[in-house]
Design a protein around this motif. Structure first.
Motif, PDB file in Angstrom:
ATOM      1  N   LEU A  31       0.827  -1.204   0.000  1.00  0.00           N
ATOM      2  CA  LEU A  31       0.000   0.000   0.000  1.00  0.00           C
ATOM      3  C   LEU A  31       0.865   1.260   0.000  1.00  0.00           C
ATOM      4  N   LEU A  32       1.994   1.203   0.678  1.00  0.00           N
ATOM      5  CA  LEU A  32       2.907   2.360   0.670  1.00  0.00           C
ATOM      6  C   LEU A  32       3.455   2.607  -0.729  1.00  0.00           C
ATOM      7  N   ILE A  33       3.810   1.538  -1.423  1.00  0.00           N
ATOM      8  CA  ILE A  33       4.323   1.668  -2.792  1.00  0.00           C
ATOM      9  C   ILE A  33       3.235   2.225  -3.704  1.00  0.00           C
ATOM     10  N   LEU A  34       2.020   1.698  -3.607  1.00  0.00           N
ATOM     11  CA  LEU A  34       0.929   2.195  -4.436  1.00  0.00           C
ATOM     12  C   LEU A  34       0.642   3.663  -4.149  1.00  0.00           C
ATOM     13  N   HIS A  35       0.601   4.018  -2.888  1.00  0.00           N
ATOM     14  CA  HIS A  35       0.359   5.424  -2.511  1.00  0.00           C
ATOM     15  C   HIS A  35       1.473   6.309  -3.047  1.00  0.00           C
ATOM     16  N   TYR A  36       2.697   5.859  -2.916  1.00  0.00           N
ATOM     17  CA  TYR A  36       3.845   6.603  -3.428  1.00  0.00           C
ATOM     18  C   TYR A  36       3.692   6.855  -4.929  1.00  0.00           C
ATOM     19  N   LEU A  37       3.423   5.805  -5.684  1.00  0.00           N
ATOM     20  CA  LEU A  37       3.300   5.944  -7.140  1.00  0.00           C
ATOM     21  C   LEU A  37       2.087   6.781  -7.533  1.00  0.00           C
ATOM     22  N   MET A  38       1.007   6.663  -6.777  1.00  0.00           N
ATOM     23  CA  MET A  38      -0.196   7.430  -7.073  1.00  0.00           C
ATOM     24  C   MET A  38       0.031   8.923  -6.888  1.00  0.00           C
ATOM     25  N   ARG A  40       2.833  10.466  -7.151  1.00  0.00           N
ATOM     26  CA  ARG A  40       3.920  10.931  -8.024  1.00  0.00           C
ATOM     27  C   ARG A  40       3.676  10.449  -9.450  1.00  0.00           C
ATOM     28  N   ASP A  41       2.426  10.529  -9.838  1.00  0.00           N
ATOM     29  CA  ASP A  41       1.972   9.945 -11.103  1.00  0.00           C
ATOM     30  C   ASP A  41       2.656  10.543 -12.328  1.00  0.00           C
ATOM     31  N   HIS A  42       3.022  11.796 -12.287  1.00  0.00           N
ATOM     32  CA  HIS A  42       3.611  12.451 -13.467  1.00  0.00           C
ATOM     33  C   HIS A  42       5.114  12.648 -13.312  1.00  0.00           C
ATOM     34  N   GLN A  43       5.727  11.837 -12.490  1.00  0.00           N
ATOM     35  CA  GLN A  43       7.173  11.882 -12.296  1.00  0.00           C
ATOM     36  C   GLN A  43       7.793  10.602 -12.826  1.00  0.00           C
ATOM     37  N   VAL A  44       9.094  10.654 -13.058  1.00  0.00           N
ATOM     38  CA  VAL A  44       9.840   9.443 -13.399  1.00  0.00           C
ATOM     39  C   VAL A  44      10.193   8.767 -12.084  1.00  0.00           C
ATOM     40  N   ASN A  45       9.662   7.581 -11.873  1.00  0.00           N
ATOM     41  CA  ASN A  45       9.860   6.852 -10.622  1.00  0.00           C
ATOM     42  C   ASN A  45      10.721   5.627 -10.871  1.00  0.00           C
ATOM     43  N   THR A  46      12.023   5.804 -10.722  1.00  0.00           N
ATOM     44  CA  THR A  46      12.949   4.701 -10.909  1.00  0.00           C
ATOM     45  C   THR A  46      13.035   3.871  -9.632  1.00  0.00           C
ATOM     46  N   PHE A  47      13.573   2.684  -9.769  1.00  0.00           N
ATOM     47  CA  PHE A  47      13.733   1.785  -8.632  1.00  0.00           C
ATOM     48  C   PHE A  47      14.507   2.478  -7.509  1.00  0.00           C
ATOM     49  N   LYS A  48      15.640   3.076  -7.857  1.00  0.00           N
ATOM     50  CA  LYS A  48      16.485   3.721  -6.836  1.00  0.00           C
ATOM     51  C   LYS A  48      15.762   4.874  -6.156  1.00  0.00           C
ATOM     52  N   SER A  90       5.251   2.826 -12.723  1.00  0.00           N
ATOM     53  CA  SER A  90       4.107   3.729 -12.641  1.00  0.00           C
ATOM     54  C   SER A  90       2.872   2.942 -12.246  1.00  0.00           C
ATOM     55  N   ILE A  91       1.914   3.657 -11.714  1.00  0.00           N
ATOM     56  CA  ILE A  91       0.657   3.020 -11.329  1.00  0.00           C
ATOM     57  C   ILE A  91      -0.200   2.851 -12.581  1.00  0.00           C
ATOM     58  N   THR A  92      -0.906   1.750 -12.667  1.00  0.00           N
ATOM     59  CA  THR A  92      -1.797   1.508 -13.799  1.00  0.00           C
ATOM     60  C   THR A  92      -3.174   2.096 -13.486  1.00  0.00           C
ATOM     61  N   ASP A  93      -4.015   2.160 -14.502  1.00  0.00           N
ATOM     62  CA  ASP A  93      -5.397   2.596 -14.265  1.00  0.00           C
ATOM     63  C   ASP A  93      -6.067   1.664 -13.254  1.00  0.00           C
TER      64      ASP A  93
END
Length: 122
Positions: A31-38, A40-48, A90-93
């Protein structure tokens, strides 16, 4: 799942649905990962970047959780054409459908924290 003879069918069905939900969203990090990606939806979210900003998650655990979320169609993994190669998440629809659940958990968590800090209320 073991059912009692007197369990109504909808009870068993609801328990199975809850188990499915917990299989996809349960654990310390998903849930933390999903919230993080949600958020920061318009950012480049690399593994690091994800690992650096979600405090306490190890590379091994982040890898496992991202694979699980990808397998469940919640997260998209894209290899970028860079040198060195990097991977963007990135988060999917479909992953966005968990937004209401996450918001409710945050709301409840804030109320719970408030209750513990102010024992005489509620």
């Amino acid at each position: 799942m073991k059912t009692l003879l007197n369990d109504p069918p909808e009870c068993t069905s609801n328990l199975l649905a809850m188990r499915d939900t917990l299989d996809v969203l349960g654990g310390k990090w998903k849930l933390l990962i999903l919230h993080y990606l949600m958020t920061r939806d318009h950012q480049v979210n690399t593994f690091k970047k994800i690992q650096r900003e979600i405090i306490g998650i190890s590379a091994k655990m982040l890898t496992k959780e991202l694979k699980d979320l990808e397998a469940n169609k919640m997260v998209k993994r894209e290899v970028l054409n860079t040198r060195p190669i990097s991977v963007e998440y990135s988060i999917t629809d479909y992953g966005r459908t968990s937004k209401e659940i996450i918001e409710k958990l945050v709301e409840w968590g804030n109320r719970h924290r408030h209750k513990l800090l102010n024992e005489n209320e509620y």
